[in-house]
Design a protein around this motif. Sequence first.
Motif, PDB file in Angstrom:
ATOM      1  N   ILE A   2      37.924  43.958  35.177  1.00 12.05           N
ATOM      2  CA  ILE A   2      38.375  42.855  36.080  1.00 12.05           C
ATOM      3  C   ILE A   2      37.361  41.662  35.985  1.00 12.05           C
ATOM      4  CG2 ILE A   2      38.940  42.038  38.648  1.00 12.05           C
ATOM      5  CD1 ILE A   2      39.740  44.879  38.794  1.00 12.05           C
ATOM      6  N   LEU A   3      36.177  41.689  36.323  1.00 15.56           N
ATOM      7  CA  LEU A   3      35.147  40.650  36.285  1.00 15.56           C
ATOM      8  C   LEU A   3      35.139  40.076  34.739  1.00 15.56           C
ATOM      9  CD1 LEU A   3      32.272  42.262  37.866  1.00 15.56           C
ATOM     10  CD2 LEU A   3      33.516  40.572  38.908  1.00 15.56           C
ATOM     11  N   LEU A   4      35.104  40.822  33.796  1.00  9.94           N
ATOM     12  CA  LEU A   4      35.204  40.368  32.255  1.00  9.94           C
ATOM     13  C   LEU A   4      36.427  39.422  31.917  1.00  9.94           C
ATOM     14  CD1 LEU A   4      33.529  42.943  30.110  1.00  9.94           C
ATOM     15  CD2 LEU A   4      32.497  40.791  30.861  1.00  9.94           C
ATOM     16  N   LEU A  17      45.158  41.525  34.630  1.00  6.62           N
ATOM     17  CA  LEU A  17      44.706  41.750  35.723  1.00  6.62           C
ATOM     18  C   LEU A  17      45.331  42.737  36.817  1.00  6.62           C
ATOM     19  CD1 LEU A  17      43.380  38.040  36.692  1.00  6.62           C
ATOM     20  CD2 LEU A  17      41.785  39.922  36.168  1.00  6.62           C
ATOM     21  N   LEU A  18      46.622  42.441  36.893  1.00  7.49           N
ATOM     22  CA  LEU A  18      47.306  43.308  37.907  1.00  7.49           C
ATOM     23  C   LEU A  18      47.211  44.840  37.354  1.00  7.49           C
ATOM     24  CD1 LEU A  18      48.829  43.681  40.420  1.00  7.49           C
ATOM     25  CD2 LEU A  18      50.913  43.219  38.943  1.00  7.49           C
ATOM     26  N   PRO A  19      47.338  45.482  36.119  1.00  3.32           N
ATOM     27  CA  PRO A  19      47.189  46.550  35.767  1.00  3.32           C
ATOM     28  C   PRO A  19      45.969  47.037  35.979  1.00  3.32           C
ATOM     29  CG  PRO A  19      48.532  45.413  34.070  1.00  3.32           C
ATOM     30  CD  PRO A  19      47.934  44.530  35.026  1.00  3.32           C
ATOM     31  N   ASN A  20      44.928  46.133  35.760  1.00  2.00           N
ATOM     32  CA  ASN A  20      43.190  46.677  35.742  1.00  2.00           C
ATOM     33  C   ASN A  20      43.081  47.183  37.411  1.00  2.00           C
ATOM     34  OD1 ASN A  20      42.640  46.710  33.227  1.00  2.00           O
ATOM     35  ND2 ASN A  20      41.921  44.397  33.330  1.00  2.00           N
ATOM     36  N   VAL A  21      43.705  46.061  38.241  1.00  2.00           N
ATOM     37  CA  VAL A  21      43.551  46.480  39.659  1.00  2.00           C
ATOM     38  C   VAL A  21      44.290  47.522  40.118  1.00  2.00           C
ATOM     39  CG1 VAL A  21      44.132  45.245  42.047  1.00  2.00           C
ATOM     40  CG2 VAL A  21      43.355  43.735  40.291  1.00  2.00           C
ATOM     41  N   GLY A  22      45.597  47.716  39.607  1.00  2.00           N
ATOM     42  CA  GLY A  22      46.267  48.848  39.771  1.00  2.00           C
ATOM     43  C   GLY A  22      45.732  50.189  39.465  1.00  2.00           C
ATOM     44  N   ALA A  23      45.053  50.218  38.205  1.00  2.00           N
ATOM     45  CA  ALA A  23      44.267  51.340  37.695  1.00  2.00           C
ATOM     46  C   ALA A  23      43.118  51.741  38.771  1.00  2.00           C
ATOM     47  CB  ALA A  23      44.004  51.288  36.318  1.00  2.00           C
ATOM     48  N   LEU A  24      42.524  50.564  39.381  1.00  2.00           N
ATOM     49  CA  LEU A  24      41.300  50.867  40.403  1.00  2.00           C
ATOM     50  C   LEU A  24      42.013  51.554  41.706  1.00  2.00           C
ATOM     51  CD1 LEU A  24      38.238  50.340  40.750  1.00  2.00           C
ATOM     52  CD2 LEU A  24      39.158  47.908  41.466  1.00  2.00           C
TER      53      LEU A  24
END
Length: 303
Positions: free
Chosen positions: A128-130, A161-168
């Motif tokens: 997410i940060l990168l 971003l949303l998939p990354n947040v969702g995976a988190l």
Amino acid sequence: MQDAERNRLNLSAGAFSVAVALVLVLAKLWALGQTQALSVAASLADSALDLMVSLGGLAAMAYATRPPDEDHAFGHSSAEDLAALGQALFILAASGVIGWAAVERLLSPEPPPITAEGRGMAVMALSILLTLALIAWQRHVARRTGSRVVRADMLHYAGDLLPNVGALVSLWASATLGLKHVDSVVALGAAMMLAVGAIGIGKGAWDALMDRAAPPEVIAGIERIVAGFPGVRGWHDLKTRTAGSRVFVNIHIELDGDQSLEEAHAIGAALRRAILKAYPQADVIIHKDPVGVTPHPDDPARG
């Protein structure tokens, strides 16, 4: 903005995109081995796709920077549109694969276990940060240069971003609440979002390859500049098309037929500079007609 600076910015965005995608592929590959989470697998597939299309986009932008030559008098900027169309097709295919896997896992009575959620969460936070850093630079470059490839890549990473947040979130839900199906729901949502984004990117690239006119606001802006320009008595046959980050403009202006050729040239040159100041990405050709001239019967009808 000069072409050299525009090309430098576009290439910097492409190189940054490739570097980020490579780091994320390696990190998520490790995270998938640790967690076995489908949401991480979906994010890994997306990042692997990012790497491939970012490499293609970087190559296309490098090719597009080549100056016009004997075989390509208008330059090579359409390579950007071809790359963007290829990106859209790959993204659409990847979304189908991810969505199918998510549905299969949702229908399974006993989904595969998820392990080492904490390590996976750390990798997704890094992703997410990168991604945020990359999007910020791509947005800056796209605003400065108008590159369709950079804009397509930016939209793709914004969609990540949303998939990354969702995976988190899914890893957190698995670790703390024991909710295993959240992982598949997040992956399915990511697939749908990717498909919608791919269709939008593909449409824009296809329109450019088919010589679609510039956006209405650009055409209206050019019309306003021409209509109020000193020495211009009228205008007609304004035609535009887009190719990559370039906008090609052709227009006929009507001038006083009694003035000297030098005076007519000065008006046309000043008008061209005014259009380029408002739209630096434009390539402008101006034809000068005496005001009130009657078209020759053999001349093509005005468009």
